[in-house]
Motif scaffolding. Structure first.
Motif, short mmCIF file in Angstrom:
data_model
loop_
_atom_site.label_atom_id
_atom_site.label_comp_id
_atom_site.label_asym_id
_atom_site.label_seq_id
_atom_site.Cartn_x
_atom_site.Cartn_y
_atom_site.Cartn_z
N ARG B 112 0.84 -1.21 0.00
CA ARG B 112 0.00 0.00 0.00
C ARG B 112 0.87 1.25 0.00
O ARG B 112 0.56 2.25 -0.65
N GLU B 113 1.96 1.21 0.75
CA GLU B 113 2.86 2.36 0.82
C GLU B 113 3.52 2.62 -0.54
O GLU B 113 3.68 3.76 -0.96
N LYS B 114 3.86 1.54 -1.24
CA LYS B 114 4.47 1.67 -2.57
C LYS B 114 3.51 2.35 -3.53
O LYS B 114 3.89 3.28 -4.26
N THR B 115 2.27 1.88 -3.54
CA THR B 115 1.24 2.47 -4.40
C THR B 115 1.07 3.96 -4.06
O THR B 115 0.98 4.81 -4.95
N ALA B 116 1.06 4.25 -2.76
CA ALA B 116 0.85 5.64 -2.32
C ALA B 116 2.05 6.51 -2.70
O ALA B 116 1.88 7.68 -3.06
N ARG B 117 3.25 5.95 -2.61
CA ARG B 117 4.45 6.72 -3.00
C ARG B 117 4.36 7.08 -4.48
O ARG B 117 4.66 8.20 -4.88
N GLU B 118 3.91 6.12 -5.30
CA GLU B 118 3.80 6.40 -6.73
C GLU B 118 2.74 7.45 -7.01
O GLU B 118 2.94 8.33 -7.86
N ALA B 119 1.64 7.40 -6.29
CA ALA B 119 0.58 8.40 -6.46
C ALA B 119 1.10 9.80 -6.10
O ALA B 119 0.84 10.78 -6.81
N ALA B 120 1.86 9.89 -5.01
CA ALA B 120 2.40 11.18 -4.58
C ALA B 120 3.44 11.69 -5.58
O ALA B 120 3.52 12.89 -5.85
N THR B 121 4.23 10.77 -6.15
CA THR B 121 5.22 11.15 -7.16
C THR B 121 4.53 11.78 -8.38
O THR B 121 4.96 12.83 -8.87
N ARG B 122 3.44 11.14 -8.82
CA ARG B 122 2.70 11.68 -9.97
C ARG B 122 2.08 13.03 -9.63
O ARG B 122 2.14 13.97 -10.42
N ALA B 123 1.51 13.14 -8.44
CA ALA B 123 0.87 14.40 -8.04
C ALA B 123 1.91 15.51 -7.97
O ALA B 123 1.64 16.65 -8.35
N CYS B 124 3.10 15.18 -7.48
CA CYS B 124 4.17 16.19 -7.37
C CYS B 124 4.57 16.68 -8.76
O CYS B 124 4.77 17.88 -8.97
N ALA B 125 4.67 15.75 -9.72
CA ALA B 125 5.10 16.12 -11.08
C ALA B 125 4.12 17.12 -11.70
O ALA B 125 4.52 18.01 -12.44
N GLU B 126 2.83 16.96 -11.37
CA GLU B 126 1.80 17.78 -12.02
C GLU B 126 1.42 19.02 -11.22
O GLU B 126 0.66 19.85 -11.70
N ALA B 127 1.95 19.16 -10.01
CA ALA B 127 1.46 20.21 -9.11
C ALA B 127 2.04 21.57 -9.45
O ALA B 127 3.15 21.68 -9.96
N PRO B 128 1.26 22.65 -9.16
CA PRO B 128 1.84 23.99 -9.25
C PRO B 128 2.94 24.16 -8.19
O PRO B 128 3.00 23.40 -7.23
N ALA B 129 3.79 25.17 -8.41
CA ALA B 129 4.98 25.34 -7.57
C ALA B 129 4.63 25.40 -6.08
O ALA B 129 5.33 24.82 -5.25
N ASP B 130 3.52 26.08 -5.73
CA ASP B 130 3.22 26.28 -4.31
C ASP B 130 2.77 25.00 -3.60
O ASP B 130 2.66 24.98 -2.38
N ALA B 132 4.12 21.88 -4.87
CA ALA B 132 5.09 20.84 -5.24
C ALA B 132 5.98 20.44 -4.06
O ALA B 132 6.29 19.26 -3.89
N ALA B 133 6.38 21.42 -3.24
CA ALA B 133 7.29 21.11 -2.14
C ALA B 133 6.60 20.20 -1.12
O ALA B 133 7.20 19.23 -0.64
N LEU B 134 5.34 20.50 -0.80
CA LEU B 134 4.59 19.65 0.14
C LEU B 134 4.48 18.23 -0.42
O LEU B 134 4.72 17.25 0.28
N LEU B 135 4.12 18.13 -1.71
CA LEU B 135 3.96 16.80 -2.31
C LEU B 135 5.29 16.08 -2.40
O LEU B 135 5.35 14.85 -2.29
N ALA B 136 6.38 16.83 -2.57
CA ALA B 136 7.71 16.22 -2.57
C ALA B 136 8.01 15.63 -1.20
O ALA B 136 8.53 14.51 -1.09
N SER B 137 7.68 16.35 -0.13
CA SER B 137 7.92 15.84 1.22
C SER B 137 7.06 14.61 1.49
O SER B 137 7.51 13.65 2.13
N VAL B 138 5.81 14.63 1.01
CA VAL B 138 4.93 13.47 1.21
C VAL B 138 5.51 12.25 0.47
O VAL B 138 5.57 11.14 1.01
N THR B 139 5.98 12.48 -0.77
CA THR B 139 6.60 11.38 -1.53
C THR B 139 7.81 10.83 -0.79
O THR B 139 7.97 9.61 -0.64
#
Lengths: 149, 150
Positions: B112-130, B132-139
């Motif tokens: 489950r953690e692996k799947t979630a890490r991949e989801a956060a990676t994708r979200a970070c790639a697509e996120a606006p700058a403000d 992206a840093a939060l999503l990077a930390s979550v990843t």
């Protein structure tokens, strides 16, 4: 070793990440000499990983035609490294601080530059976790790797 | 992205004027679904899964409880950024099948953690700058959790 400034453009943020990598490579020198066995090998591997990031960044920044910050002869350590225990504590801190620069670079970049910065932050966070385990620090993880405290 | 965002903003500004907001939000503009919403749900579900595994396997509790707390903290921070309201009680669906041995529980959490890490990676790639840093930390946190589960 310092903390990243949040409002940098892509080239400045990647340049700042490069100076963080220089400092990390430098810090693993005094860390490695205080460790033995598997921990010393882990320090060597970590240093090699930071060297790869450094080389990658130098190439990337110079290809892009931007300024490439120069390495320095030495870097100030946050505390003196006198034994294995504080060498491990410094290794955790090096990874946390370097990760903070990569996190700032994630926000300042897009596309493949952002992917590269995120991969570097992830590597720092995973190595910090391994060092905490070796040092017997719990919990092994922090909620927001790279976020300034 | 900008155009779509502008249209969404326009749409939500117009919604109250049409008078057909079925949920009657007291004049609040109807928000479009935030791209962070699925990540909030995922983080809450992960927090619940870790808590359940920690309760079922007390020998793992010391390792799993801080990770459960990290996921709950992520959910709260993602919800804050997305201006969402967190559900007051974690909605646990059907109680998870109690896994008989701790190794199986860890293996499930790792997946489950692996799947979630991949989801956060994708979200970070697509996120606006403000964001992206939060999503990077979550990843990065999720990658670190995987290391802590080894």
């Amino acid at each position: 070793m310092t903390t990243p400034t949040p409002t940098a453009g892509p080239a400045a943020a990647l340049g700042a990440a490069l100076t963080a990598e220089y400092a990390a490579i430098w810090a693993y020198g005094p860390i490695g000499v205080r460790l033995t066995g598997a921990a010393r090998k882990a320090a060597r591997d970590a240093e090699a990983a930071h060297r790869r990031r450094r080389d990658d960044l130098v190439l990337h920044l110079s290809t892009a035609g931007g300024a490439v910050p120069a390495d320095r002869a030495g870097y100030a350590l946050p505390f003196p490294v006198t034994d294995a225990a504080n060498a491990l504590r410094l290794a955790v801190e090096v990874e946390e601080r370097t990760g903070a620069f990569w996190r700032a670079a994630v926000a300042a970049t897009t596309g493949t530059d952002r992917e590269r910065a995120l991969a570097a932050l992830v590597d720092c966070a995973v190595r910090a976790t391994r060092w905490r385990r070796t040092a017997g620090i719990t919990p092994l993880t922090v909620p927001f790797p790279g976020r300034p405290a | 992205m900008i155009r779509a965002g502008a249209l969404l903003a326009l749409g939500s500004a117009l919604a109250p004027l049409t008078g057909c907001d079925p949920f009657d939000r007291d004049g609040e503009p109807a928000p479009g679904p935030d791209p962070l919403a699925p990540l909030v749900d995922e983080a809450l579900a992960l927090a619940a899964a870790y808590r359940e595994a920690a309760a079922a396997h007390p020998t793992l509790a010391e390792r799993l409880t801080p990770i459960a707390e990290a996921h709950a903290t992520h959910a709260a921070e993602l919800a804050r950024v997305a201006r969402m309201t967190l559900p007051s009680a974690t909605a646990t669906g059907a109680p998870a099948e109690p896994t008989s041995d701790p190794d199986a529980a860890l293996a499930t959490l790792r997946e489950r953690e692996k799947t979630a890490r991949e989801a956060a990676t994708r979200a970070c790639a697509e996120a606006p700058a403000d964001r992206a840093a939060l999503l990077a930390s979550v990843t990065a946190a999720r990658a670190a959790h995987l290391e802590a589960l080894r």
